[in-house]
Design an enzyme around this catalytic site. Structure first.
Site, PDB file in Angstrom:
ATOM      1  N   GLU A  45     -37.966  31.173  22.505  1.00 50.81           N
ATOM      2  CA  GLU A  45     -36.501  31.031  22.529  1.00 50.81           C
ATOM      3  C   GLU A  45     -35.933  31.151  21.109  1.00 50.81           C
ATOM      4  OE1 GLU A  45     -35.406  27.308  24.307  1.00 50.81           O
ATOM      5  OE2 GLU A  45     -33.332  27.919  24.613  1.00 50.81           O
ATOM      6  N   CYS A 175     -36.129  28.480  29.317  1.00 53.61           N
ATOM      7  CA  CYS A 175     -36.572  27.117  28.983  1.00 53.61           C
ATOM      8  C   CYS A 175     -36.010  26.028  29.897  1.00 53.61           C
ATOM      9  CB  CYS A 175     -36.291  26.805  27.514  1.00 53.61           C
ATOM     10  SG  CYS A 175     -37.258  25.394  26.950  1.00 53.61           S
ATOM     11  N   SER A 362     -54.417   1.109   2.944  1.00 53.30           N
ATOM     12  CA  SER A 362     -54.478  -0.355   2.875  1.00 53.30           C
ATOM     13  C   SER A 362     -55.744  -0.967   3.437  1.00 53.30           C
ATOM     14  CB  SER A 362     -53.296  -0.926   3.647  1.00 53.30           C
ATOM     15  OG  SER A 362     -53.472  -0.651   5.026  1.00 53.30           O
TER      16      SER A 362
HETATM   17  N1  LIG Z   1     -53.314  -2.948  -0.386  1.00 55.13           N
HETATM   18  C1  LIG Z   1     -52.689  -1.802  -0.116  1.00 55.13           C
HETATM   19  N2  LIG Z   1     -53.058  -0.674  -0.726  1.00 55.13           N
HETATM   20  C2  LIG Z   1     -52.461   0.495  -0.472  1.00 55.13           C
HETATM   21  N3  LIG Z   1     -51.447   0.604   0.382  1.00 55.13           N
HETATM   22  C3  LIG Z   1     -51.023  -0.480   1.023  1.00 55.13           C
HETATM   23  C4  LIG Z   1     -51.613  -1.753   0.818  1.00 55.13           C
HETATM   24  N4  LIG Z   1     -50.963  -2.614   1.617  1.00 55.13           N
HETATM   25  C5  LIG Z   1     -50.040  -1.923   2.287  1.00 55.13           C
HETATM   26  N5  LIG Z   1     -50.056  -0.635   1.934  1.00 55.13           N
HETATM   27  C6  LIG Z   1     -49.215   0.469   2.412  1.00 55.13           C
HETATM   28  O1  LIG Z   1     -48.045  -0.034   2.967  1.00 55.13           O
HETATM   29  C7  LIG Z   1     -47.949   0.299   4.351  1.00 55.13           C
HETATM   30  C8  LIG Z   1     -47.335  -0.849   5.121  1.00 55.13           C
HETATM   31  O2  LIG Z   1     -48.114  -1.998   4.932  1.00 55.13           O
HETATM   32  P1  LIG Z   1     -48.410  -2.995   6.126  1.00 55.13           P
HETATM   33  O3  LIG Z   1     -49.183  -4.125   5.604  1.00 55.13           O
HETATM   34  O4  LIG Z   1     -47.155  -3.210   6.879  1.00 55.13           O
HETATM   35  O5  LIG Z   1     -49.403  -2.152   6.957  1.00 55.13           O
HETATM   36  P2  LIG Z   1     -49.325  -1.566   8.379  1.00 55.13           P
HETATM   37  O6  LIG Z   1     -48.034  -0.912   8.632  1.00 55.13           O
HETATM   38  O7  LIG Z   1     -49.834  -2.591   9.327  1.00 55.13           O
HETATM   39  O8  LIG Z   1     -50.386  -0.449   8.124  1.00 55.13           O
HETATM   40  P3  LIG Z   1     -51.910  -0.618   7.866  1.00 55.13           P
HETATM   41  O9  LIG Z   1     -52.458  -0.798   9.241  1.00 55.13           O
HETATM   42  O10 LIG Z   1     -52.234   0.652   7.212  1.00 55.13           O
HETATM   43  O11 LIG Z   1     -52.145  -1.810   6.987  1.00 55.13           O
HETATM   44  C9  LIG Z   1     -49.382   0.610   4.765  1.00 55.13           C
HETATM   45  O12 LIG Z   1     -49.441   1.463   5.878  1.00 55.13           O
HETATM   46  C10 LIG Z   1     -49.929   1.241   3.522  1.00 55.13           C
HETATM   47  O13 LIG Z   1     -49.586   2.597   3.438  1.00 55.13           O
HETATM   48  N1  LIG Z   2     -35.157  24.499  24.605  1.00 56.23           N
HETATM   49  C1  LIG Z   2     -35.142  23.945  25.799  1.00 56.23           C
HETATM   50  O1  LIG Z   2     -34.406  24.339  26.706  1.00 56.23           O
HETATM   51  C2  LIG Z   2     -36.159  22.850  26.004  1.00 56.23           C
HETATM   52  C3  LIG Z   2     -35.829  21.834  27.047  1.00 56.23           C
HETATM   53  C4  LIG Z   2     -36.958  21.355  27.904  1.00 56.23           C
HETATM   54  N2  LIG Z   2     -36.560  20.185  28.640  1.00 56.23           N
HETATM   55  C5  LIG Z   2     -38.275  21.096  27.164  1.00 56.23           C
HETATM   56  O2  LIG Z   2     -38.496  20.046  26.590  1.00 56.23           O
HETATM   57  O3  LIG Z   2     -39.121  21.944  27.192  1.00 56.23           O
END
Ligand SMILES: Nc1ncnc2c1ncn2[C@@H]1O[C@H](COP(=O)(O)OP(=O)(O)OP(=O)(O)O)[C@@H](O)[C@H]1O
Ligand SMILES: NC(=O)CC[C@H](N)C(=O)O
Ligand SMILES: Nc1ncnc2c1ncn2[C@@H]1O[C@H](COP(=O)(O)OP(=O)(O)OC[C@H]2O[C@@H]([n+]3cccc(C(=O)O)c3)[C@H](O)[C@@H]2O)[C@@H](O)[C@H]1O
Length: 714
Positions: A45, A175, A362
């Site tokens: 499309e 589509c 993390s």
């Molecule tokens: N110690 C760390 N080192 C590097 N990055 C971190 C660390 N802690 C957190 N982060 C980054 O911040 C994001 C958000 O942290 P959070 O603790 O909310 O983790 P999350 O969303 O549960 O993800 P994850 O499961 O990866 O820990 C993480 O996804 C990661 O990218």
């Molecule tokens: N471009 C379209 O018309 C897409 C709509 C359609 N419902 C899809 O998700 O495939």
């Protein structure tokens, strides 16, 4: 009796407004179709400008450049001797239409505007296009001068008609038209259209492909006929990934299907069909015949061109005895997560002009999933380079800044990951050794360029500044501080991670002797976004996020799948760990845990998310639905409390969705405020009337206030 017909449909990796690139890919697909013997080729499309031009469709430039590309297609003699169905916007009588344009041997033969626009969720076609409401009617369309000059035609028919070739009849179902209750394929088939062409711009959502196949199967099972489905493929400049899967069906059977996920730019799917199968199928059904004899007649566009190939007549039994039923190869949701976002990331990377990715890793599930998706991307890229895909080879050299002269062709995903993927553990005194070790082990397994640092000194210097200015020193709650102090101390760490990530992303390539900066990847999942369990402008604020549209439950299953698929034992440790933010000190009596802090489980969050967006439920209706679903397990009062708690946190945190990182769209309940889920972001979080109605309803449930130990259904 008719000759066998070879038809081609395709999935092209178009890019919005990349007119030159789009032209090249269209040409390649037509030449490939011809090479494989096809006399009919259908494209996706709006393939000339790309489907995702959005408000650029409002600019006359887009229509003008589309006509200029069409002129190039008309003038290219290599594209002769095949009926071509291409797509572009066309302005007719001062209305803009989303059209199929049929060209053959340097002439325009018909323009078919879309009848029913896609206008839900991510689709906003009514914003740019008018539907063609004159069913079964055509008008003359005056071709632009640039077309007149090369075709010697002044006008062409425009509207809702069928194309009669010398040997068959073709109809268009564009589509969304397939998804409507009154799909045009029914009336067209009853009026004799034997081949239906569907050009789509249809994006990936987990578990969606089977719906398309079911619809087309049912269409051709009921009406008979050959059905060609074409779709765009890849990231054309947005959160969406168009998932290809071009296919050919006949009388309910899938004859051929292309890949759903691929880093290949042009995928052509070809099948040879026997139109007599369609005729026998239809004439053998008496009830269909009675309906057909009463059906309305479509205007016909006639062309003497024949699709059938007499040369195949005698070899047909060899080519397709009854054509072999293709392996459908439908993916599980885990495989979809492994492949869809990986292809999207590759398109984004090579088209952004950057040199790779940077991911704060993390040791938790979410950033682990992001890392695995990048690793999966490296696998796909290596597979393509090893099979000699020139486009992918040249893209890899550009991204990795490797001179052509070095003839670099990656052969090992870990080696490629080491060039383009940078992970970093950003620890503080609150970090545990387990998370640090998990991050290191994962980095080793996938081959990323890993850095491990401690940022306590930076946190402390910020706190000293604060103390110097205000004279106050905030304390963690576990050391007697208030909730406000506790949050502020956590958020400093979280936001500093974002700051350091951008610093490293801009300089790590330089440290390694290259010049391009890196894209910062985010890992906030759809459920924590919905609940607002993230710090605004922390590591959730990345450049792009491959998992932002995926639920925590699906991500866990994905890691489980990856651990087997890639044979990475270290992934088991991620699955066994309790999700924790590690932003406060761990003491004997306290370990920070996501689900406890959120006041709800990730499974409950998915259920709330689905009911809110897909089920279109406000608080009251959500309570009623969950009272039925969870009634055997929780009391109505408990369910009411859960629903109210969800809506409270959802509404106080909705503002975070206005700045959330662009994420791969994968889930129908995504809360993305920017394109998909348009809502206020300043709510009255007390929901007074709504919660009052829930409380009233709880009183009426007292008789059935029985609980059992059954697990609630999510
Ligand atoms: N110690 C760390 N080192 C590097 N990055 C971190 C660390 N802690 C957190 N982060 C980054 O911040 C994001 C958000 O942290 P959070 O603790 O909310 O983790 P999350 O969303 O549960 O993800 P994850 O499961 O990866 O820990 C993480 O996804 C990661 O990218
Ligand atoms: N471009 C379209 O018309 C897409 C709509 C359609 N419902 C899809 O998700 O495939
Ligand atoms: N209606 C509104 N419109 C616009 N802005 C609004 C607003 N209401 C508050 N705000 C502003 O929003 C800000 C508060 O939001 P924010 O700074 O995010 O802070 P906040 O939401 O208060 O705290 C972050 C939450 O995320 C949790 N968390 C858990 C796990 C990991 C991580 C992590 O980051 O790694 C975080 C953390 O435990 C905490 O509960 C304030 O600046 C406030 O003024």
């Amino acid at each position: 009796m008719s000759y066998p017909v070879t038809v081609a449909t395709c999935a092209l990796n178009q890019w919005a407004l990349d007119f030159d690139g789009n032209y090249d890919r269209i040409c390649q697909s037509i030449i490939e179709s011809k090479r494989r013997g096809a006399t009919l080729r259908v494209g996706s499309e709006l393939e000339i400008p790309g489907y995702g031009c959005y408000d650029h469709f409002l600019e006359n430039d887009t229509a003008l450049h589309s006509w200029q590309v069409l002129v190039k297609l008309l003038s290219n003699k290599d594209l002769h001797d095949i009926l071509i169905d291409t797509g572009m916007p066309v302005i007719h009588k001062n209305n803009r239409y989303n059209c199929r344009v049929f060209i053959l041997n340097g002439k325009v033969i018909f323009i078919r505007p879309k009848l029913y626009m896609a206008n839900d969720g991510n689709y906003r076609e009514l914003r740019w296009f008018r539907p063609w409401e004159k069913r079964l009617q055509v008008e003359k369309f005056i071709l632009p001068k640039i077309v007149q000059d090369i075709t010697n035609q002044t006008t062409v028919m425009f509207g809702d008609a069928l194309i009669d070739t010398a040997d068959t009849c073709i109809g268009v179902e564009l589509c969304e038209e397939l998804f409507t209750p009154e799909s045009p394929h029914i009336a067209m088939s009853l009026d004799g259209a034997e081949i239906i062409l569907n050009s789509s711009g249809s994006h990936h959502e987990l578990r969606k492909l089977s719906r398309r196949i079911e619809l087309i199967r049912e269409a051709t099972l009921k009406s008979g006929g050959v059905y060609l489905y074409a779709n765009q493929q890849g990231c054309d400049g947005d959160r969406l990934y168009y998932d290809g899967s071009a296919m050919v069906l006949c009388n309910g059977d899938v004859l051929a299907i292309g890949k759903q996920f691929s880093v290949k730019d042009v995928d052509v799917v070809v099948a040879t069909v026997d139109l007599d199968d369609v005729r026998v199928f239809r004439t053998s059904k008496s009830s269909r015949g009675i309906q057909a004899s009463n059906s309305s007649s479509y205007p016909r566009i006639e062309t003497p061109f024949s699709l059938g190939n007499p040369k195949l007549q005698n070899s047909l039994p060899l080519i397709c005895p009854t054509p072999p039923k293709a392996q459908l190869g439908l993916h599980t949701p885990e495989q979809e997560i492994n492949l869809g976002p990986a292809c999207w990331l590759w398109d984004y990377l090579r088209r952004s002009g950057t040199g790779g990715f940077f991911l704060p890793l993390s040791g938790g599930i979410d950033s682990c999933a992001t890392a695995m998706i990048v690793y999966s991307m490296c696998n796909l890229v290596v597979e393509a380079t090893q099979s000699g895909d020139e486009q992918v080879i040249s893209d890899v050299r550009r991204v990795t800044e490797t001179p052509e002269s070095e003839n670099y062709i990656p052969s090992d995903p870990r080696e490629l990951a080491n060039r383009i993927f940078h992970t970093c553990y950003l620890g503080t005194s609150n970090s545990g050794t387990e998370t640090r070790e998990r991050a290191k082990a994962l980095a080793e397994a996938i081959g990323s360029y890993h850095t491990d640092l401690n940022m306590d000194t930076v946190v402390e210097s910020i706190l000293s500044l604060f103390k110097l200015v205000t004279g106050k020193q905030p304390k963690y709650q576990v050391y007697g501080g208030s909730a406000t102090e506790n949050l502020a101390l956590q958020n400093i760490q979280a936001r500093l991670r974002m700051l350091l990530s951008y610093l490293f992303a801009s300089l790590l390539s330089w440290v390694r002797g290259r010049s391009k900066s890196l894209l910062v990847l985010g890992s906030a999942n759809v459920d924590e976004c919905l609940r607002g369990y993230l710090t605004k402008y922390d590591c959730s604020s990345a450049d792009i996020n491959p998992i932002g549209g995926i639920s925590k439950t699906d991500l866990r299953s994905y890691i489980q799948y990856s651990s087997k698929h890639f044979s990475f034992l270290c992934l088991e440790d991620f699955l066994n760990a309790t999700p924790t933010a590690e932003l406060v000190p761990t003491t004997e009596g306290y370990v920070q845990s996501d689900e406890i802090e959120m006041g709800m489980t990730y499974s409950e969050l998915s259920a709330f998310g689905r009911l809110r967006k897909v089920g279109m439920c406000g608080p009251y209706y959500m309570f009623r639905k969950l009272a039925c679903k969870w009634g055997g397990y929780y009391t109505p009062a408990e369910i009411a409390q859960k629903v109210k708690r969800f809506f409270f946190y959802y509404s106080i945190n909705r503002h975070k969705m206005t700045t959330i990182t662009p994420a791969y769209h994968a889930e129908s309940y995504s809360p993305d405020d920017n394109r998909f889920d348009l809502r206020p972001f300043l709510y009255n979080a007390k929901w007074t009337m709504q919660f009052r109605e829930i409380d009233e309803a709880v009183k009426n449930y007292t008789l059935t206030d029985q609980v059992s130990t059954l697990q609630p259904a999510f």
